[in-house]
Design a protein around this motif. Sequence first.
Motif, mmCIF file in Angstrom:
data_model
loop_
_atom_site.group_PDB
_atom_site.id
_atom_site.type_symbol
_atom_site.label_atom_id
_atom_site.label_comp_id
_atom_site.label_asym_id
_atom_site.label_seq_id
_atom_site.Cartn_x
_atom_site.Cartn_y
_atom_site.Cartn_z
ATOM 1 N N PHE A 164 0.822 -1.214 0.000
ATOM 2 C CA PHE A 164 0.000 0.000 0.000
ATOM 3 C C PHE A 164 0.855 1.264 0.000
ATOM 4 N N HIS A 165 2.042 1.200 0.592
ATOM 5 C CA HIS A 165 2.960 2.340 0.523
ATOM 6 C C HIS A 165 3.343 2.596 -0.937
ATOM 7 N N ALA A 166 3.649 1.527 -1.662
ATOM 8 C CA ALA A 166 4.027 1.673 -3.065
ATOM 9 C C ALA A 166 2.867 2.233 -3.887
ATOM 10 N N LEU A 167 1.661 1.771 -3.619
ATOM 11 C CA LEU A 167 0.497 2.224 -4.378
ATOM 12 C C LEU A 167 0.041 3.629 -3.988
ATOM 13 N N ILE A 169 3.610 4.431 -13.246
ATOM 14 C CA ILE A 169 4.586 3.466 -13.762
ATOM 15 C C ILE A 169 3.913 2.115 -13.959
ATOM 16 N N LEU A 170 3.105 1.695 -12.997
ATOM 17 C CA LEU A 170 2.390 0.423 -13.138
ATOM 18 C C LEU A 170 1.472 0.436 -14.357
ATOM 19 N N ARG A 171 0.734 1.531 -14.533
ATOM 20 C CA ARG A 171 -0.172 1.629 -15.687
ATOM 21 C C ARG A 171 0.597 1.526 -17.003
ATOM 22 N N ALA A 195 17.716 8.464 -11.769
ATOM 23 C CA ALA A 195 17.883 7.863 -10.435
ATOM 24 C C ALA A 195 16.588 7.899 -9.633
ATOM 25 N N ALA A 196 15.820 8.971 -9.768
ATOM 26 C CA ALA A 196 14.547 9.072 -9.048
ATOM 27 C C ALA A 196 13.557 8.023 -9.549
ATOM 28 N N VAL A 197 13.501 7.831 -10.868
ATOM 29 C CA VAL A 197 12.619 6.815 -11.431
ATOM 30 C C VAL A 197 13.076 5.431 -10.982
ATOM 31 N N GLN A 198 14.389 5.211 -10.969
ATOM 32 C CA GLN A 198 14.923 3.929 -10.484
ATOM 33 C C GLN A 198 14.473 3.658 -9.053
ATOM 34 N N LYS A 199 14.475 4.693 -8.224
ATOM 35 C CA LYS A 199 14.040 4.524 -6.823
ATOM 36 C C LYS A 199 12.566 4.152 -6.753
ATOM 37 N N HIS A 200 11.746 4.768 -7.594
ATOM 38 C CA HIS A 200 10.325 4.422 -7.624
ATOM 39 C C HIS A 200 10.146 2.958 -8.040
ATOM 40 N N THR A 234 12.286 0.592 -7.648
ATOM 41 C CA THR A 234 12.764 -0.242 -6.544
ATOM 42 C C THR A 234 11.696 -0.403 -5.468
ATOM 43 N N VAL A 235 10.967 0.668 -5.166
ATOM 44 C CA VAL A 235 9.872 0.583 -4.186
ATOM 45 C C VAL A 235 8.802 -0.386 -4.694
ATOM 46 N N LEU A 236 8.466 -0.271 -5.974
ATOM 47 C CA LEU A 236 7.477 -1.181 -6.571
ATOM 48 C C LEU A 236 7.976 -2.626 -6.534
ATOM 49 N N GLN A 237 9.259 -2.802 -6.769
ATOM 50 C CA GLN A 237 9.840 -4.145 -6.756
ATOM 51 C C GLN A 237 9.818 -4.736 -5.349
ATOM 52 N N ARG A 238 10.185 -3.964 -4.352
ATOM 53 C CA ARG A 238 10.161 -4.450 -2.962
ATOM 54 C C ARG A 238 8.747 -4.806 -2.509
ATOM 55 N N ALA A 239 7.767 -4.121 -3.076
ATOM 56 C CA ALA A 239 6.371 -4.409 -2.737
ATOM 57 C C ALA A 239 5.847 -5.614 -3.508
ATOM 58 N N GLY A 240 6.626 -6.102 -4.475
ATOM 59 C CA GLY A 240 6.202 -7.249 -5.262
ATOM 60 C C GLY A 240 5.314 -6.896 -6.442
ATOM 61 N N LEU A 241 5.166 -5.600 -6.737
ATOM 62 C CA LEU A 241 4.303 -5.170 -7.825
ATOM 63 C C LEU A 241 4.969 -5.301 -9.188
ATOM 64 N N VAL A 242 6.294 -5.238 -9.219
ATOM 65 C CA VAL A 242 7.037 -5.416 -10.465
ATOM 66 C C VAL A 242 8.270 -6.264 -10.185
#
Length: 124
Positions: A15-18, A26-28, A49-54, A56-64
């Motif tokens: 939910f933090h990622a979303l 990015i997900l869309r 780098a900022a997009v990479q961080k986003h 990474t957050v999505l990846q840690r959440a399992g969304l990507v």
Amino acid sequence: MVVDEGTDGSLDRLFHALADTTRRDILRRCVDGDLSVSELAAAYPMSFAAVQKHVTVLQRAGLVSKQRRGREQLVLTEPEAVARARQALDELETLWRGRVERMSALLDQDPLTEEHDPREGPDR
């Protein structure tokens, strides 16, 4: 109140990622086809780098997940994570609908329906 969401915090990360507009966008974008981080970065007024961080957050959440293709990293969506979020929200909805129904039932019980007129006083 007991909180039962597992001890690993996976729902919190999800939910933090979303919660972030850029990450949802990015997900869309990735749903239509796997994009590289470079392709994603070109679409935003922020640094690579900022997009990479986003991502990474999505990846840690399992969304990507990310997959290497030559020098690029493709961002692949993981629909199961969205299904977990939906399931958690469905469970909350069921819980709250039950509470509202119980409150409605309590409010429907009119205490004045007894055969007692309060103007008569006790034991008349």
